[in-house]
Design an enzyme around this catalytic site. Structure first.
Site, PDB file in Angstrom:
ATOM      1  N   GLU A 448       0.820  -1.221   0.000  1.00 22.35           N
ATOM      2  CA  GLU A 448       0.000   0.000   0.000  1.00 22.35           C
ATOM      3  C   GLU A 448       0.852   1.268   0.000  1.00 22.35           C
ATOM      4  O   GLU A 448       0.406   2.328   0.436  1.00 22.35           O
ATOM      5  CB  GLU A 448      -0.980   0.026   1.189  1.00 22.35           C
ATOM      6  N   ASP A 457       4.009  11.679   0.114  1.00 25.00           N
ATOM      7  CA  ASP A 457       2.585  12.037   0.074  1.00 25.00           C
ATOM      8  C   ASP A 457       2.276  13.056   1.163  1.00 25.00           C
ATOM      9  O   ASP A 457       1.600  14.063   0.932  1.00 25.00           O
ATOM     10  CB  ASP A 457       1.739  10.770   0.247  1.00 25.00           C
TER      11      ASP A 457
END
Length: 611
Positions: A448, A457
Site C-alpha cells: 500500500e 505524500d
C-alpha cells in the site's frame, strides 16, 4: 487458549472516556446503536477472534495455501477455511459499509477498532474477505447497474481485489501498460499482467471474485491520468439474474512465497491471452486513479490498524511472559549469591522495554482512532473532538492517513522486536508465536505504498500543496492542549510537547524553503525529499505524544472516581506510560530537526560507484 490477546479495555477507554463517542451513541446519533450495544458487540467480536479466527493462525503459517497450476486456483487448508468462513458468516464486516447495501450506521472509530481485533487475530484470513470493501467502493463510484452488482456480490459473499501493480512498474502506477480495448457491446477486453495482488484467488471460500483493475484504454495518454478502472469478474454472470454463466479470461498464473502471512494469497494475475478478459468501465467514466484512491486510502488505514493490533497482542504476550519468567536476582542484590530469583519484570531494562511497547501500542491505537473520527458520517463527532466541520475533517483525515499507515507499520515492526526480546532465545523459536508476529508485521511497512512514498505524500501533497493549513489546525489543537492542561499537572511533559511543536514547524519551514528554492535551482528539491521520512516519524511521535498525554489527563481525573484497584492500576498505567513517552521520545524530535536543517547535497552528489 489461542495466542491472541485483544485490548478491549484500552479501546473502550479511547472511545468512551477520551473521544466521547458514548455521548453521541446514547443521544441517538447512530440510530438504535447505543453504548451498551457497542460493548456487547466487542464481546462477540473478541469471542470470534480468540476462537475460530485465531485457531488457524499458526497452522496457516506452517502449512500455507498452495497453488494448483492446472486450475489456476488457490487450495486452502481446512483449518484456515474454517477461520475464513467464520469471519464471513459472523457479518461484522457490515460495519462501516454504506447503509444502502445492508450496513448498520456506526461510529468509524468503533468500526476500525472492530477491524483491529478481527484482522490482527489472523492476518492471512483477513485477506480472504476483501469483497465487502471492494463492493463498497464499487457502490460509491459505479453506475446504477454496477451498484446493484455490488449489493448482490456483498450479499453472496463474493471476494474482491484492488489490482494496480505490474511487474515492471511497481509503485510507479502511472507506468502500467495493461491495456483496455472497447468492444461493440459496451464491454472492454483487458490485456496484461498484474503482480502482488492480495486475495487474488480465494479457492473454494467464495463462489466468485471481482477485480477492480487499473488499465489504459487504447489511445489514452501516459501517466496516471490515462488510467481507467474496470470491473473484471473471475466468472461471468447473467446481469439479470446474477447467476454465474462461464469462466472469464482472467487467471492466476502464480502465487508468491513470502517470509510472512504465508497463507495470504498474493497472486500474479494474467488478463487476456487465449481467452478475452471481459470487463466493464466503472462508472462509465475514465477516472480510474481517483476512483482507486478511495480503495487505496481504506487499505492504507487498514494497514496501520492491523499493525497496531499485532503490536498490541505481541506486547501483552511479552507482558504475561515477563510476569512469570523467573531469572536473576533484583538489581539491588546482585552481589548477594543467596538472593532469591525474581520475575524478569522486576529488572529495569525489562520495564523500560515494556513501557516502550505499551506506549507505542496504545499510542498508535489512539492515532488511528483519532484519525477515524474525521471519517465519520456524523459531523458532530469531529466537531466535538477537533472543532472541524466536514470539509476540514476530510482534510485532517487526508493529512493523517500516511502517518497512520507508515508510522504505525514501522513502529509496530521495530517495537515487536522488543516484544520478542522479552522471551530471550525462546522468542526466536516457533514454540511461541512471537517470531511469526515479527515476520507477519514486516509486510505492513511495504505494501500500500512504502514508507518513503507515504512520506512524500505527506510532505508534498498534504502539507505543501495545502500550504500547511490543515497541519496548522492540528498543531493548534496540540498547542491548546499544552496551554490548558491545567496547573502543574504534567508540566514537564507539556513543555516537551510545546518544544516538539516548534521543532515540527521549523522542519516544515526548512523543507518548504528548499521546495520554493527549487523553482530557481531544481536540485534544491532533493533536500526536501531527503527530509520527508524524518519529518514523517517526527510528526508521528508528536501526535502520539499529544494523544497519550490527553489520555493521561483523562486518566488522572478519573482516578478520583475509580472504584476498584484494577481501575486505578489501569489509569496509573496510562499516566506513567504517557510521561515515559514524552520524556524519552519527544526530545528525539529536536535531533531530527537538527539533522534535517543540516542536510546538504552530499547524499545526492556521491557517485554511484562510491556506494
Amino acid at each position: 487458549m489461542t495466542h491472541f490477546r485483544p485490548n478491549v479495555r484500552d479501546i473502550e477507554f479511547n472511545l468512551f472516556e477520551v473521544l466521547g463517542v458514548d455521548r453521541l451513541l446514547d443521544d441517538g446519533c447512530y440510530g438504535d446503536l447505543d453504548t451498551e450495544t457497542v460493548r456487547h458487540i466487542f464481546e462477540e467480536v473478541v469471542r470470534l477472534a480468540e476462537g475460530p479466527l485465531a485457531e488457524s493462525y499458526v497452522q496457516a503459517d506452517r502449512h500455507p495455501i498452495r497453488f494448483d497450476a492446472a486450475s489456476h486456483e488457490v487450495v486452502v487448508t481446512d483449518p484456515l477455511r474454517k477461520s475464513v468462513l467464520a469471519l464471513k458468516e459472523a457479518g461484522w464486516w457490515r460495519l462501516g459499509i454504506p447503509e444502502d447495501i445492508g450496513s448498520t450506521l456506526a461510529p468509524m472509530p468503533m468500526v476500525w477498532a472492530v477491524r483491529e481485533i478481527l484482522h490482527s487475530a489472523n492476518l492471512s484470513a483477513a485477506f480472504f474477505n476483501l469483497g465487502p470493501e471492494m463492493a463498497a467502493a464499487l457502490w460509491e463510484v459505479g453506475t446504477p447497474e454496477q451498484r446493484r452488482w455490488a449489493a448482490v456480490a456483498m450479499e453472496r459473499g463474493w471476494a474482491g481485489t484492488m489490482v494496480l501493480t505490474e511487474p515492471d512498474a511497481g509503485s510507479d502506477v502511472g507506468a502500467g501498460v495493461t491495456k483496455a480495448v472497447e468492444q461493440s457491446d459496451g464491454t472492454w477486453h483487458i490485456t496484461g499482467v498484474k503482480r502482488f495482488i492480495s486475495g487474488g484467488d480465494v479457492g473454494d471460500t467464495a463462489e466468485n471474485i471481482f477485480h477492480l483493475v487499473l488499465a489504459r484504454p487504447q489511445g489514452a495518454g501516459p501517466g496516471t491520468k490515462g488510467l481507467s478502472m474496470f470491473f473484471v469478474p473471475k466468472h461471468l454472470f447473467d446481469p439479470a439474474t446474477m447467476q454465474i454463466t462461464s469462466r472469464n479470461g482472467v487467471y492466476v498464473t502464480g502465487v508468491e512465497h513470502k517470509m510472512g502471512i504465508k497463507s495470504s494469497p498474493t497472486c500474479e494475475i494474467t488478463f487476456g491471452g487465449d481467452q478475452p478478459a471481459i470487463g466493464w468501465l466503472v462508472g462509465d467514466v475514465h477516472n480510474g486513479i481517483a476512483q482507486m484512491f478511495k480503495v487505496m486510502e481504506n487499505a492504507r488505514m487498514g494497514t496501520g490498524v492491523m499493525s497496531t493490533g499485532m503490536l498490541s497482542t505481541g506486547y501483552l504476550s511479552a507482558l504475561d511472559y515477563a510476569k512469570t519468567r523467573i531469572q536473576g536476582p533484583d538489581l539491588t542484590r546482585t552481589s548477594d549469591k543467596t538472593a532469591p530469583r525474581v520475575p524478569i519484570i522486576r529488572h529495569p531494562e525489562v520495564r523500560r522495554s515494556l513501557l516502550t511497547q505499551k506506549s507505542y501500542a496504545e499510542g498508535l491505537r489512539a492515532l488511528y482512532l483519532f484519525t477515524a473520527v474525521h471519517q465519520d458520517a456524523v459531523p458532530q463527532l469531529a466537531r466535538s473532538v477537533s472543532h472541524a466541520e466536514p470539509e476540514l475533517a476530510a482534510k485532517i483525515n487526508d493529512l493523517l492517513l500516511p502517518v497512520v499507515k507508515a508510522v504505525s507499520s514501522e513502529r509496530a515492526y521495530d517495537t515487536l522486536k522488543l516484544s520478542l526480546q522479552m522471551f530471550g532465545g525462546s522468542g526466536y523459536l516457533q514454540d511461541y508465536p512471537m517470531e511469526q508476529y515479527v515476520r507477519d508485521c514486516l509486510i505492513n511497512t511495504l505494501y500500500e505504498g512504502t514508507t518513503a512514498i507515504q512520506a512524500q505524500d505527506l510532505l508534498f501533497r498534504k502539507i505543501i500543496r495545502d500550504d500547511g493549513q490543515t497541519l496548522d489546525h492540528v498543531l493548534g489543537l496540540i498547542v491548546k492542549f499544552t496551554e490548558s492542561a491545567g496547573g502543574s499537572t504534567f508540566q514537564q511533559e507539556r513543555a516537551l510537547l510545546a518544544t516538539a511543536i516548534e521543532d515540527i514547524r521549523s522542519m516544515v519551514h526548512t523543507l518548504r524553503g528548499h521546495f520554493d528554492a527549487a523553482r530557481e535551482e531544481p536540485t534544491e528539491v532533493y533536500r526536501t525529499g531527503l527530509g520527508s521520512v524524518p519529518l514523517l516519524f517526527a510528526l508521528g511521535d508528536l501526535v502520539i505524544g499529544w494523544l497519550l498525554l490527553w489520555q493521561a489527563k483523562v486518566a488522572n481525573d478519573a482516578l478520583l472516581q475509580a472504584h476498584s484497584d484494577q481501575g486505578r492500576q489501569f489509569y496509573n498505567g496510562k499516566i506513567t506510560s504517557a510521561r515515559f513517552f514524552a520524556r524519552t521520545a519527544l526530545p528525539g524530535i529536536l535531533a531530527i530537526r537538527a539533522a534535517v536543517e543540516a542536510e546538504d547535497y552530499g547524499v545526492m552528489e556521491l557517485a554511484e560507484e562510491a556506494f
